[in-house]
Design an enzyme around this catalytic site. Sequence first.
Site, short mmCIF file in Angstrom:
data_model
loop_
_atom_site.label_atom_id
_atom_site.label_comp_id
_atom_site.label_asym_id
_atom_site.label_seq_id
_atom_site.Cartn_x
_atom_site.Cartn_y
_atom_site.Cartn_z
N CYS A 149 0.84 -1.20 0.00
CA CYS A 149 0.00 0.00 0.00
C CYS A 149 0.88 1.25 0.00
O CYS A 149 1.31 1.72 1.05
CB CYS A 149 -0.92 -0.01 1.22
SG CYS A 149 -2.00 1.44 1.26
N CYS A 152 -0.38 4.24 1.98
CA CYS A 152 -0.30 4.10 3.45
C CYS A 152 1.14 4.28 3.91
O CYS A 152 1.39 4.88 4.95
CB CYS A 152 -0.75 2.72 3.93
SG CYS A 152 -2.22 2.08 3.15
N ASP A 153 2.09 3.71 3.17
CA ASP A 153 3.45 3.59 3.70
C ASP A 153 4.47 4.56 3.09
O ASP A 153 5.61 4.61 3.55
CB ASP A 153 3.96 2.14 3.48
CG ASP A 153 3.14 1.14 4.28
OD1 ASP A 153 2.51 1.57 5.26
OD2 ASP A 153 3.12 -0.05 3.95
#
Length: 336
Positions: A149, A152-153
């Site tokens: 992701c 997200c990261d």
Amino acid sequence: MPLRLARTKVPRGEEYDVVIIGGGPAGLSAAIYTSRFLMKTLVVAEQIGGQLNLTDAVDDYPGLKRITASALVQAFRSHAEMFKPTIVELVRVEGFERDDSSGYPRFHVWGTRKLDVYAKTIILAVGSKRRKLGVPGEKEFAGKGVSYCSVCDAPFFKGAEAVAVVGGGDAAFEGALMLSGYAKKVYLIHRRDQFRAKPHFVEQAKRTPNIEFVLNSVVVEIRGDTKVRSVVVRNVKTGEIREIPVEGVFIEIGFEPPKEWFQRLGLETDEIGYVKVDEWMRTNIPGVFAAGDCTSMWKGFRQVITAAAMGAVAAYSAYNYLAEKGLYRPSQLLLA
Ligand code: NAP
């Protein structure tokens, strides 16, 4: 993250007009409609928002020029809550089966945290799982530089010398563009030289100086020690092997549905494993409907709006099913 911890007690022994499995755009849209049809509605979600939680922002949902994905999840959620369905989260439905002990068709539904309820109809809106590359190093370095992701990261890679994104769809491009703001260099590795991603993403990536395309190439290995140090790619046209030093590998190669689970439940799937539905979102099991990314409908075009549309249609079909069977009793509770 829009996650709010479940305060609602996990129901046991209750019967619902509809149990909606999944809390992404398809499930929450279905909940808005079933509740508006005064159907006693239970939404069971592992995580409210579904795959929207893996996206940064949305700028193609009509009426909302640009909205962060988390704000859109909240908007869906609070809209659904306005019509008072019961929503339980951090709960996974493990199975359901036909139960005719009551004298009319219904389903027994069970899951984690001792979920144990009955449903006159079911709307499956469980989405899909992330696809894996299946190469050496992928499992070993998951969470140590391998991520599924980007949005997200990406912030964890602030200042990184280089990262790689694998894939040629919207998620890969969205991820590469986001990562280009954090890492000094982003390699976009794709197995072809044509992209599934929307043209505006591709054009933007081409104009971004620190994104380098590595095309017609597949990842054959991810290497490292305590964390990722490099990715090894093979050019599928020339056979050339290249080892690229990177600190992160973002695998954005799409999703696959939980085919075995669907088949165990008796649902017909297509060859990939998406639940087969007709234009009214009916599955092969009477009383069970499906919506969103887990279905075979519009499978080349997964959007928030298409998921929401499928949820609305599935809700309407569930309502019609109850009405046709003489099982529709408008919930007085919801009228209050
Ligand atoms: P996708 O559209 O299915 O694209 C997956 C990509 O990964 C494809 O380019 C595919 O290559 C490649 N791929 C698949 N299996 C592979 C493998 N084993 N090895 C190497 N490459 C592989 O998936 P997605 O990008 O995750 O998007 C999923 C859905 O969400 C789409 O409908 C997308 O439009 C939507 N989405 C939208 C946005 C947005 O609009 N902001 C953002 C993210 C996602 P081939 O092309 O060769 O098949």
